[in-house]
Design a protein around this motif. Structure first.
Motif, PDB file in Angstrom:
ATOM      1  N   PHE A 107      52.109  49.855  41.519  1.00  0.00           N
ATOM      2  CA  PHE A 107      50.912  50.451  42.102  1.00  0.00           C
ATOM      3  C   PHE A 107      51.114  51.927  42.438  1.00  0.00           C
ATOM      4  O   PHE A 107      50.285  52.774  42.092  1.00  0.00           O
ATOM      5  N   GLU A 160      34.751  47.082  50.556  1.00  0.00           N
ATOM      6  CA  GLU A 160      33.955  47.522  49.410  1.00  0.00           C
ATOM      7  C   GLU A 160      32.439  47.501  49.653  1.00  0.00           C
ATOM      8  O   GLU A 160      31.749  48.488  49.396  1.00  0.00           O
ATOM      9  N   ARG A 184      44.096  38.439  50.506  1.00  0.00           N
ATOM     10  CA  ARG A 184      43.908  37.135  51.145  1.00  0.00           C
ATOM     11  C   ARG A 184      44.962  36.951  52.234  1.00  0.00           C
ATOM     12  O   ARG A 184      46.068  37.490  52.128  1.00  0.00           O
ATOM     13  N   ARG A 190      46.180  48.811  51.622  1.00  0.00           N
ATOM     14  CA  ARG A 190      45.962  47.668  50.723  1.00  0.00           C
ATOM     15  C   ARG A 190      44.717  46.901  51.178  1.00  0.00           C
ATOM     16  O   ARG A 190      44.687  46.387  52.296  1.00  0.00           O
ATOM     17  N   LEU A 191      43.699  46.829  50.348  1.00  0.00           N
ATOM     18  CA  LEU A 191      42.423  46.232  50.756  1.00  0.00           C
ATOM     19  C   LEU A 191      42.190  44.896  50.052  1.00  0.00           C
ATOM     20  O   LEU A 191      42.749  44.642  48.989  1.00  0.00           O
ATOM     21  N   SER A 207      39.904  47.049  44.544  1.00  0.00           N
ATOM     22  CA  SER A 207      39.141  47.581  45.680  1.00  0.00           C
ATOM     23  C   SER A 207      39.920  48.708  46.354  1.00  0.00           C
ATOM     24  O   SER A 207      39.330  49.635  46.915  1.00  0.00           O
ATOM     25  N   THR A 208      41.235  48.604  46.306  1.00  0.00           N
ATOM     26  CA  THR A 208      42.068  49.659  46.883  1.00  0.00           C
ATOM     27  C   THR A 208      41.888  50.955  46.096  1.00  0.00           C
ATOM     28  O   THR A 208      41.717  52.036  46.674  1.00  0.00           O
ATOM     29  N   LYS A 253      36.483  48.284  37.227  1.00  0.00           N
ATOM     30  CA  LYS A 253      37.037  47.543  38.368  1.00  0.00           C
ATOM     31  C   LYS A 253      37.267  46.087  37.963  1.00  0.00           C
ATOM     32  O   LYS A 253      36.332  45.290  37.921  1.00  0.00           O
ATOM     33  N   THR A 254      38.506  45.782  37.650  1.00  0.00           N
ATOM     34  CA  THR A 254      38.847  44.427  37.231  1.00  0.00           C
ATOM     35  C   THR A 254      38.974  43.525  38.465  1.00  0.00           C
ATOM     36  O   THR A 254      39.268  44.003  39.564  1.00  0.00           O
ATOM     37  N   HIS A 255      38.763  42.217  38.262  1.00  0.00           N
ATOM     38  CA  HIS A 255      38.737  41.301  39.410  1.00  0.00           C
ATOM     39  C   HIS A 255      40.125  40.885  39.880  1.00  0.00           C
ATOM     40  O   HIS A 255      40.986  40.527  39.076  1.00  0.00           O
ATOM     41  N   ARG A 256      40.329  40.950  41.184  1.00  0.00           N
ATOM     42  CA  ARG A 256      41.523  40.464  41.894  1.00  0.00           C
ATOM     43  C   ARG A 256      42.833  41.108  41.398  1.00  0.00           C
ATOM     44  O   ARG A 256      43.857  40.437  41.277  1.00  0.00           O
ATOM     45  N   THR A 257      42.741  42.393  41.133  1.00  0.00           N
ATOM     46  CA  THR A 257      43.928  43.107  40.639  1.00  0.00           C
ATOM     47  C   THR A 257      44.410  44.177  41.620  1.00  0.00           C
ATOM     48  O   THR A 257      45.419  44.827  41.368  1.00  0.00           O
TER      49      THR A 257
HETATM   50  N1  PPS Z   1      48.257  48.122  46.615  1.00  0.00           N
HETATM   51  C1  PPS Z   1      48.228  46.892  46.132  1.00  0.00           C
HETATM   52  N2  PPS Z   1      49.265  46.415  45.416  1.00  0.00           N
HETATM   53  C2  PPS Z   1      49.236  45.149  44.948  1.00  0.00           C
HETATM   54  N3  PPS Z   1      48.217  44.284  45.143  1.00  0.00           N
HETATM   55  C3  PPS Z   1      47.181  44.726  45.846  1.00  0.00           C
HETATM   56  C4  PPS Z   1      47.122  46.043  46.349  1.00  0.00           C
HETATM   57  N4  PPS Z   1      45.950  46.181  46.990  1.00  0.00           N
HETATM   58  C5  PPS Z   1      45.319  45.002  46.897  1.00  0.00           C
HETATM   59  N5  PPS Z   1      46.069  44.120  46.224  1.00  0.00           N
HETATM   60  C6  PPS Z   1      45.758  42.707  45.924  1.00  0.00           C
HETATM   61  O1  PPS Z   1      44.688  42.662  44.985  1.00  0.00           O
HETATM   62  C7  PPS Z   1      43.849  41.541  45.269  1.00  0.00           C
HETATM   63  C8  PPS Z   1      42.429  42.034  45.534  1.00  0.00           C
HETATM   64  O2  PPS Z   1      41.976  42.567  44.336  1.00  0.00           O
HETATM   65  P1  PPS Z   1      40.544  43.252  44.142  1.00  0.00           P
HETATM   66  O3  PPS Z   1      40.318  44.221  45.217  1.00  0.00           O
HETATM   67  O4  PPS Z   1      40.515  43.736  42.748  1.00  0.00           O
HETATM   68  O5  PPS Z   1      39.580  41.998  44.323  1.00  0.00           O
HETATM   69  S1  PPS Z   1      38.012  41.905  43.994  1.00  0.00           S
HETATM   70  O6  PPS Z   1      37.862  41.515  42.598  1.00  0.00           O
HETATM   71  O7  PPS Z   1      37.386  43.190  44.258  1.00  0.00           O
HETATM   72  O8  PPS Z   1      37.528  40.843  44.907  1.00  0.00           O
HETATM   73  C9  PPS Z   1      44.473  40.858  46.461  1.00  0.00           C
HETATM   74  O9  PPS Z   1      45.363  39.902  45.930  1.00  0.00           O
HETATM   75  P2  PPS Z   1      45.578  38.474  46.623  1.00  0.00           P
HETATM   76  O10 PPS Z   1      45.879  38.760  48.060  1.00  0.00           O
HETATM   77  O11 PPS Z   1      46.740  37.883  45.872  1.00  0.00           O
HETATM   78  O12 PPS Z   1      44.316  37.708  46.432  1.00  0.00           O
HETATM   79  C10 PPS Z   1      45.235  41.979  47.143  1.00  0.00           C
HETATM   80  O13 PPS Z   1      46.293  41.514  47.955  1.00  0.00           O
END
Ligand code: PPS
Length: 407
Positions: A246, A385, A272, A268-269, A78-79, A71-75
Motif C-alpha cells: 500500500f 465514503e 471490518r 486505513r478506512l 475507500s482509503t 474503485k475496486t471492491h474491498r481492496t
Molecule cells: N491501507 C490499507 N492497507 C490494506 N488494506 C486496507 C487499507 N485500507 C483499507 N484496507 C482494507 O480494505 C478493505 C476495505 O476496502 P474498500 O474500502 O475497497 O471497501 S468497499 O468496497 O469500498 O466497501 C478492508 O478489508 P477487510 O477489513 O479485510 O474487510 C480494509 O481493512
C-alpha cells in the motif's frame, strides 16, 4: 451535516504560496495540454501536479491532471478515494458522481449525471463502477490519468463475502442454507459455489472474480480475449496499485501526480472489526483461489507490472520515500486520532461508516481541542465514503444526492 461542513469549509487552510520547479514545469505542461489536446501526459515521464490554485483558477483549469480511480471492491479503495476526495476538494475539481447511491454502487450509471454549471468535463472520477473504458473516456478529458487498486484475491474474496453476505444473492443463498448446519456461510458456499450462483442474476457480479468484474473483464470464465483484454488494461492504466504494498503504491501515486508525502498520508478506512474476519485454512484458501482463478491471473499480472514500475522509480528511492510517507502518516495519526477501531455504536453519525448486516465496520474518534482548521483537516482524513460523497455532491450541485430506489 451541511452546517458542520459549512463550518469546516471556512476552516480549510490556504496554500503556502511557495512554488517548486516541478510545479512550474507542470503548469507549463498543463497549459500545453489545454491548447493542444493531442498532448497526452507521458506515463513513464510522470506528470507533475500544479499546486498553485490561484494561477490555475485564473486559466480555468483544475490544478491536477484529470483522473479516474477505478474503485475496486474491498481492496482498500475507500482509503485511496479519501486521499483523492481531499485532493479534489482542495483544488476545486469537478467530480463525476454516480447519480444515486446504495449498497451496491456499481450498478448506477455516473454518465447520466449532468455536468455542473460552468464546467465542460469532469476532472475526477473515483467511485465504484463496472468499468467500460469507452464510456468513461466519453466523459473524461483526453489526458486523463487512470489508476486502480488490486488486493490479494483470497483476502479480497473473503472480505467481499463477509461484507456482502446478505446483499449478493449467491452469497445470501449459501447463508440461508447454513441454518442449523453448524457451518459458516463461506464454507457452505465454497463447497459447491455453482449451486448458489446464477451468473445471469444481475446482483451476482461480485460473486465470482470481483476484481475482474470491476475492471470490466469477463469474470465468469476465461476466454481467448483475456490476454488481449489484460494488455489493453495495462495500456490504459498509468498505475495499478497493490494493497499488499500500500505505502509503496502511494509513493508511486504521489510521484505520478507530483504530490507531497503529506498529501498521500492516510488513515486505513472501511476496515471490518477483527472478529468479522474469517481466517482461512489451506483447504479453504485453495477453494477460494479456484473459484477466483481469473482474479488470481489479474492480480499476478499486475503485481509484476507494479514491480517493473517500482524498478523504474528506483527501489532504493522507493524504500526511502516509503519511510517518509510512514512518518508523515504517523504524525497525522497522532494529531488527529484519539481512538482507532471504534465500534459503530460509539461513533457519532458523521464519522460512522456504512454497515452491512453481516459486517461490523469500525471507525475513528477525532481528537478534541483541535483548532477549527485542524478539525476540518482531521475529520476529512477519517470521513467515511458516503458522508464525504454527500458533502462533495452537495458542494458541487447545491442539492442532496438521490437515494437509490428500493427494490
Ligand atoms: N491501507 C490499507 N492497507 C490494506 N488494506 C486496507 C487499507 N485500507 C483499507 N484496507 C482494507 O480494505 C478493505 C476495505 O476496502 P474498500 O474500502 O475497497 O471497501 S468497499 O468496497 O469500498 O466497501 C478492508 O478489508 P477487510 O477489513 O479485510 O474487510 C480494509 O481493512
Amino acid at each position: 451535516m451541511q452546517k458542520l461542513f459549512s463550518e469546516l469549509r471556512c476552516s480549510l487552510g490556504n496554500h503556502t504560496g511557495k512554488f517548486t520547479t516541478k510545479q512550474v514545469i507542470w503548469t507549463l505542461k498543463y497549459a500545453l495540454t489545454a491548447i493542444w489536446p493531442g498532448f497526452v501526459l507521458n506515463k513513464t515521464n510522470m506528470p507533475y501536479i500544479c499546486c498553485i490554485p490561484y494561477i490555475c483558477r485564473q486559466v480555468h483549469l483544475t490544478p491536477h491532471p484529470p483522473m479516474v480511480f477505478l474503485k475496486t471492491h474491498r481492496t482498500g479503495s475507500s482509503t485511496v478515494q479519501n486521499i483523492l476526495f481531499r485532493l479534489g476538494e482542495r483544488e476545486g475539481a469537478t467530480f463525476a458522481f454516480p447519480s444515486q447511491y446504495s449498497g451496491l454502487h456499481y450498478l448506477f450509471p455516473f454518465i447520466s449525471e449532468a455536468l455542473p454549471e460552468g464546467s465542460s468535463q469532469f476532472n475526477l472520477l473515483c467511485s465504484h463502477m463496472h468499468l467500460d473504458l469507452r464510456e468513461v473516456r466519453k466523459v473524461m478529458p483526453q489526458n486523463t490519468v487512470f489508476i486502480t487498486l488490486l488486493r490479494d484475491p483470497i483476502k479480497t474474496f473473503e472480505s467481499v463475502f463477509g461484507y456482502y453476505t446478505s446483499i449478493i444473492p449467491a452469497f445470501f443463498r449459501a447463508h440461508r442454507a447454513t441454518a442449523n448446519k453448524g457451518k459458516s456461510a463461506l464454507s457452505m458456499f465454497l463447497d459447491s459455489p455453482e449451486t448458489f450462483w446464477d451468473p445471469k442474476e444481475p446482483g451476482n457480479g461480485l460473486a465470482k472474480n470481483p476484481m475482474s468484474f470491476d475492471m470490466g473483464l469477463n469474470n465468469q470464465k476465461w476466454n481467448g480475449s483475456w490476454p488481449e483484454d489484460l494488455a489493453q488494461l495495462e495500456e490504459a492504466f498509468h498505475l495499478v496499485m497493490i494493497a499488499e504494498h500500500f505505502d509503496e503504491s502511494l509513493v508511486l501515486l504521489g510521484a505520478l501526480l507530483g504530490l507531497e508525502h503529506a498529501d498521500v498520508a492516510y488513515l486505513r478506512l472501511n476496515a471490518r472489526a477483527g472478529n468479522c474476519v474469517t481466517e482461512l485454512d489451506e483447504n479453504m484458501q485453495e477453494k477460494v483461489r479456484l473459484w477466483n482463478m481469473l482474479d488470481t491471473l489479474l492480480y499476478d499480472f499486475f503485481v509484476q507490472v507494479f514491480w517493473e514500475k517500482a524498478a523504474q522509480f528506483g527501489l532504493e528511492r522507493l524504500k526511502v520515500e516509503v519511510a517518509q510517507l510512514r512518518a508523515s502518516t504517523e504524525k497525522i495519526q497522532q494529531k488527529c486520532v484519539s481512538r482507532a477501531e471504534v465500534p459503530p455504536g460509539e461513533l457519532e453519525d458523521l464519522l460512522r461508516p456504512w454497515q452491512t448486516e453481516t459486517a461490523t465496520i469500525v471507525g475513528y474518534e477525532v481528537r478534541g481541542n483541535l483548532s477549527l482548521q485542524d478539525q476540518g483537516f482531521c475529520i476529512r482524513m477519517m470521513l467515511p465514503e458516503l458522508q464525504y460523497h454527500s458533502h462533495l455532491y452537495f458542494k458541487q450541485y447545491g442539492r442532496d444526492m438521490r437515494a437509490a430506489p428500493a427494490d
